[in-house]
Scaffold this active site. Structure first.
Site, PDB file in Angstrom:
ATOM      1  N   HIS A   1      -5.952  -5.806  -2.666  1.00 16.10           N
ATOM      2  CA  HIS A   1      -6.915  -5.860  -1.490  1.00 16.10           C
ATOM      3  C   HIS A   1      -7.242  -7.263  -0.954  1.00 16.10           C
ATOM      4  O   HIS A   1      -7.918  -7.550  -0.022  1.00 16.10           O
ATOM      5  CB  HIS A   1      -8.230  -5.183  -1.570  1.00 16.10           C
ATOM      6  CG  HIS A   1      -8.295  -3.736  -1.455  1.00 16.10           C
ATOM      7  ND1 HIS A   1      -9.191  -2.716  -1.529  1.00 16.10           N
ATOM      8  CD2 HIS A   1      -6.881  -2.852  -1.435  1.00 16.10           C
ATOM      9  CE1 HIS A   1      -8.475  -1.329  -1.584  1.00 16.10           C
ATOM     10  NE2 HIS A   1      -7.239  -1.459  -1.099  1.00 16.10           N
TER      11      HIS A   1
ATOM     12  N   HIS B   1       0.788   4.289  -2.662  1.00 13.31           N
ATOM     13  CA  HIS B   1       0.568   5.767  -2.349  1.00 13.31           C
ATOM     14  C   HIS B   1       1.741   6.654  -2.871  1.00 13.31           C
ATOM     15  O   HIS B   1       1.524   7.988  -2.980  1.00 13.31           O
ATOM     16  CB  HIS B   1       0.311   5.833  -0.638  1.00 13.31           C
ATOM     17  CG  HIS B   1      -1.052   5.402  -0.117  1.00 13.31           C
ATOM     18  ND1 HIS B   1      -1.506   6.045   1.083  1.00 13.31           N
ATOM     19  CD2 HIS B   1      -1.990   4.736  -0.655  1.00 13.31           C
ATOM     20  CE1 HIS B   1      -2.730   5.361   0.981  1.00 13.31           C
ATOM     21  NE2 HIS B   1      -2.971   4.673   0.061  1.00 13.31           N
TER      22      HIS B   1
ATOM     23  N   ASN C   1      -3.439   8.589   4.893  1.00 14.05           N
ATOM     24  CA  ASN C   1      -1.927   8.053   5.335  1.00 14.05           C
ATOM     25  C   ASN C   1      -1.962   7.302   6.973  1.00 14.05           C
ATOM     26  O   ASN C   1      -0.919   6.734   7.390  1.00 14.05           O
ATOM     27  CB  ASN C   1      -0.928   9.021   5.692  1.00 14.05           C
ATOM     28  CG  ASN C   1      -0.581   9.490   6.611  1.00 14.05           C
ATOM     29  OD1 ASN C   1      -0.225   8.994   7.752  1.00 14.05           O
ATOM     30  ND2 ASN C   1      -1.418  10.872   7.185  1.00 14.05           N
TER      31      ASN C   1
ATOM     32  N   ARG D   1       0.730  -1.174  -0.029  1.00 13.33           N
ATOM     33  CA  ARG D   1      -0.079   0.085   0.139  1.00 13.33           C
ATOM     34  C   ARG D   1       0.861   1.214  -0.132  1.00 13.33           C
ATOM     35  O   ARG D   1       0.631   2.444  -0.787  1.00 13.33           O
ATOM     36  CB  ARG D   1      -0.977  -0.055   1.213  1.00 13.33           C
ATOM     37  CG  ARG D   1      -1.844   1.082   1.350  1.00 13.33           C
ATOM     38  CD  ARG D   1      -2.730   0.998   2.409  1.00 13.33           C
ATOM     39  NE  ARG D   1      -3.965   2.086   2.140  1.00 13.33           N
ATOM     40  CZ  ARG D   1      -3.952   2.942   3.398  1.00 13.33           C
ATOM     41  NH1 ARG D   1      -3.514   2.622   4.471  1.00 13.33           N
ATOM     42  NH2 ARG D   1      -5.054   3.676   3.297  1.00 13.33           N
TER      43      ARG D   1
HETATM   44  C1  HEM Z   1      -8.437   1.824  -6.424  1.00  9.68           C
HETATM   45  C2  HEM Z   1      -8.408   2.707  -5.380  1.00  9.68           C
HETATM   46  C3  HEM Z   1      -7.866   2.225  -3.834  1.00  9.68           C
HETATM   47  C4  HEM Z   1      -8.816   2.556  -2.713  1.00  9.68           C
HETATM   48  C5  HEM Z   1      -9.731   3.623  -2.770  1.00  9.68           C
HETATM   49  C6  HEM Z   1      -7.768   2.160  -1.618  1.00  9.68           C
HETATM   50  C7  HEM Z   1      -8.312   2.242  -0.545  1.00  9.68           C
HETATM   51  C8  HEM Z   1      -7.798   1.600   0.813  1.00  9.68           C
HETATM   52  C9  HEM Z   1      -8.357   1.775   1.963  1.00  9.68           C
HETATM   53  C10 HEM Z   1      -9.248   2.839   2.499  1.00  9.68           C
HETATM   54  C11 HEM Z   1      -7.538   0.967   2.987  1.00  9.68           C
HETATM   55  C12 HEM Z   1      -7.643   0.497   4.318  1.00  9.68           C
HETATM   56  C13 HEM Z   1      -6.577   1.194   4.854  1.00  9.68           C
HETATM   57  C14 HEM Z   1      -6.549   1.003   6.444  1.00  9.68           C
HETATM   58  O1  HEM Z   1      -7.979   1.226   7.355  1.00  9.68           O
HETATM   59  O2  HEM Z   1      -5.713   0.869   7.353  1.00  9.68           O
HETATM   60  C15 HEM Z   1      -6.730   0.289   1.778  1.00  9.68           C
HETATM   61  C16 HEM Z   1      -5.884  -0.893   2.337  1.00  9.68           C
HETATM   62  C17 HEM Z   1      -4.914  -1.503   1.284  1.00  9.68           C
HETATM   63  N1  HEM Z   1      -4.781  -1.332   0.026  1.00  9.68           N
HETATM   64 FE1  HEM Z   1      -5.969   0.001  -1.013  1.00  9.68          FE
HETATM   65  N2  HEM Z   1      -6.913   1.406  -2.174  1.00  9.68           N
HETATM   66  C18 HEM Z   1      -6.886   1.454  -3.440  1.00  9.68           C
HETATM   67  C19 HEM Z   1      -6.075   0.819  -4.362  1.00  9.68           C
HETATM   68  C20 HEM Z   1      -5.045   0.051  -3.916  1.00  9.68           C
HETATM   69  C21 HEM Z   1      -4.028  -0.423  -4.847  1.00  9.68           C
HETATM   70  C22 HEM Z   1      -3.512  -0.023  -6.239  1.00  9.68           C
HETATM   71  C23 HEM Z   1      -3.196  -1.075  -4.040  1.00  9.68           C
HETATM   72  C24 HEM Z   1      -1.820  -1.767  -4.363  1.00  9.68           C
HETATM   73  C25 HEM Z   1      -1.485  -2.289  -5.462  1.00  9.68           C
HETATM   74  C26 HEM Z   1      -3.697  -1.248  -2.874  1.00  9.68           C
HETATM   75  C27 HEM Z   1      -3.186  -2.037  -1.556  1.00  9.68           C
HETATM   76  C28 HEM Z   1      -3.965  -1.951  -0.148  1.00  9.68           C
HETATM   77  C29 HEM Z   1      -3.586  -2.825   0.742  1.00  9.68           C
HETATM   78  C30 HEM Z   1      -2.215  -3.868   0.418  1.00  9.68           C
HETATM   79  C31 HEM Z   1      -3.890  -2.696   1.847  1.00  9.68           C
HETATM   80  C32 HEM Z   1      -3.784  -2.933   3.310  1.00  9.68           C
HETATM   81  C33 HEM Z   1      -2.906  -2.223   4.168  1.00  9.68           C
HETATM   82  C34 HEM Z   1      -2.676  -2.908   5.264  1.00  9.68           C
HETATM   83  O3  HEM Z   1      -3.014  -3.995   5.799  1.00  9.68           O
HETATM   84  O4  HEM Z   1      -1.936  -2.315   6.296  1.00  9.68           O
HETATM   85  N3  HEM Z   1      -4.664  -0.448  -2.613  1.00  9.68           N
HETATM   86  N4  HEM Z   1      -6.894   0.565   0.570  1.00  9.68           N
HETATM   87  C1  LIG Z   2       2.099   6.885   9.577  1.00  6.59           C
HETATM   88  C2  LIG Z   2       1.989   8.141   9.779  1.00  6.59           C
HETATM   89  O1  LIG Z   2       2.891   8.811   9.780  1.00  6.59           O
HETATM   90  N1  LIG Z   2       0.699   8.560  10.366  1.00  6.59           N
HETATM   91  C3  LIG Z   2       0.499   9.924  10.559  1.00  6.59           C
HETATM   92  C4  LIG Z   2      -0.732  10.378   9.585  1.00  6.59           C
HETATM   93  O2  LIG Z   2      -1.236  11.734   9.879  1.00  6.59           O
HETATM   94  C5  LIG Z   2      -1.519  11.791  11.224  1.00  6.59           C
HETATM   95  C6  LIG Z   2      -2.393  13.106  11.290  1.00  6.59           C
HETATM   96  O3  LIG Z   2      -1.750  14.239  10.964  1.00  6.59           O
HETATM   97  C7  LIG Z   2      -0.514  11.570  12.280  1.00  6.59           C
HETATM   98  O4  LIG Z   2      -0.894  11.754  13.368  1.00  6.59           O
HETATM   99  C8  LIG Z   2      -0.035   9.856  11.913  1.00  6.59           C
HETATM  100  O5  LIG Z   2       1.195  10.136  12.660  1.00  6.59           O
END
Ligand code: HEM
Ligand SMILES: CC(=O)N[C@H]1CO[C@H](CO)[C@@H](O)[C@@H]1O
Ligand SMILES: *[C@@H]1O[C@H](CO)[C@@H](O)[C@H](O)[C@H]1NC(C)=O
Ligand SMILES: *[C@@H]1O[C@H](CO)[C@@H](O)[C@H](O)[C@H]1NC(C)=O
Length: 327
Positions: A193, A66, A95, A62
């Site tokens: 995802h 980003h 983030n 992720r």
């Molecule tokens: C299409 C648009 C996308 C949206 C709107 C989106 C949105 C999100 C959101 C909201 C989360 C949850 C984060 C959290 O609650 O900690 C997430 C997690 C994640 N996303 Fe996406 N994402 C998108 C595309 C992608 C792409 C292109 C990738 C990589 C190729 C990706 C990889 C991931 C992964 C691996 C997680 C899990 C992160 C973790 O476990 O810490 N996402 N995404």
């Molecule tokens: C991982 C990380 O740096 N998270 C930051 C994202 O932004 C919030 C709000 O500004 C910070 O409190 C987090 O530390």
């Protein structure tokens, strides 16, 4: 050839050479002379961390996304806020839940010990994300290297460019097209995802107050909404509780995320949105029907595109000494 002829011949050639040098591209094994063990070091340190905490593979993937979708893959996501710039990308809303920074720092330290000032943080992130996914038996892709690190990181750009989990399909396609990624790349990369977590606070409205009338998003399968409500209580100040995005096989890099989406069990509105476009919908159905026959190959292909978005090369940017700060 007269002197005048020589100049008129040499100048255009020189100009062409300069143009080519300016448009430098990434290459495989960019560090093979300057730091021959660079890629091995990245792989060793990444494997150590991911073997210990496999879920961080999702964090690195992720983070790589980003980084690339904001200002290109220039390591700008890694920059920490300072008094001079207290609004870097990591301070932006999407983030808040990024994780895995400690792995990047450990890799950088190992590389600086071996070959100081040679390997960029942007390359480290791209390599580490690939190696992390490989460590959990996911797909593997080539990572051309030679990225330089950017000096600019703005929360406003992260907030504007990182796709929102509330986005509809039109907006998602625009977000991707803006960086040269296609609708196919959108559906394929959303397959990321298949691993990782989503925090409850992001879906509270979807579960409890979808249109402001105490209702649930009707596009969510009722049984799944009911299960989610057992995990995610309507408490907006809880920023910790999470669920797996792919509840079927949360730790396996497979096509089951697509299965979830086709069953109206996509966690975010942006996941569900993939049902509302013929091209993305066809892709979901194909992967479900064929048990992900082409997913690994497609994912690798789209990643190779993603990791080359807007890169800095040659004399652009710098090689950061510490990934968290510009030199
Ligand atoms: C299409 C648009 C996308 C949206 C709107 C989106 C949105 C999100 C959101 C909201 C989360 C949850 C984060 C959290 O609650 O900690 C997430 C997690 C994640 N996303 Fe996406 N994402 C998108 C595309 C992608 C792409 C292109 C990738 C990589 C190729 C990706 C990889 C991931 C992964 C691996 C997680 C899990 C992160 C973790 O476990 O810490 N996402 N995404
Ligand atoms: C991982 C990380 O740096 N998270 C930051 C994202 O932004 C919030 C709000 O500004 C910070 O409190 C987090 O530390
Ligand atoms: C960031 O810096 C500006 C200007 O110095 C200041 O007004 C603002 O309060 C700071 N914001 C944070 C979150 O520290
Ligand atoms: C639901 O949304 C409406 C409209 O935005 C708001 O007025 C109300 O306070 C919300 N209810 C809860 C429980 O958050």
């Amino acid at each position: 050839m007269s002197a005048g002829q020589k100049i008129t011949f040499v100048l255009p050639v020189l100009a062409m050479v300069l143009i080519v040098a300016n448009a430098e591209v990434l290459t495989l094994g960019y560090y093979k002379c300057s730091c021959p063990d660079a890629e091995k070091i990245v792989q060793r340190v990444t494997e150590q961390y991911i073997t210990h905490v496999p879920s961080l593979a999702a964090g690195l993937l992720r983070m790589n996304f980003h980084d690339c979708i904001v200002r290109g893959c220039d390591g700008s996501v890694l920059l920490k806020p300072t008094p001079a710039n207290n609004q870097t990308e990591v301070t932006a809303i999407p983030n808040t839940t990024l994780r895995g920074f400690e792995i990047i720092d450990a890799i950088k330290k190992a590389l600086e010990d071996k070959c100081p000032g040679i390997v960029s943080c942007a390359d480290i992130l791209a390599l580490a994300a690939r190696d992390a996914i490989q460590t959990i038996n996911g797909p593997w892709w080539e990572v051309p290297t030679g990225r330089k690190d950017g000096r600019v990181s703005l929360a406003s750009e992260a907030n504007a460019n990182i796709p929102s989990p509330f986005a509809d399909i039109t907006t998602l396609k625009q977000n991707f097209a803006a960086v040269g990624l296609t609708t196919k790349d959108l559906v394929v990369l959303s397959g990321g995802h298949t691993i990782g977590i989503g925090h409850c606070f992001i879906i509270l409205n979807r579960l409890y107050n979808f249109t402001g009338k105490g209702d649930t998003d009707p596009s969510l399968a009722p049984s799944y909404a009911a299960w989610l409500k057992t995990r995610c209580k309507p408490n907006p100040s809880d920023l910790q509780t999470f669920v797996f995005m792919d509840r079927i096989t949360p730790k396996v890099f497979d096509e089951k995320y697509f299965t979830m989406v086709t069953q109206n069990r996509g966690l975010f509105q942006s996941d569900a949105a993939l049902l509302s476009d013929p091209e993305t919908n066809n892709y979901l159905e194909l992967q479900v029907k064929t048990q992900g026959s082409t997913f690994a190959k497609d994912f690798a292909e789209s990643m190779v595109k993603m990791i080359q978005i807007g890169v800095l090369t040659g004399s652009q940017g710098e090689i950061r000494k510490n990934c968290g700060f510009v030199n």
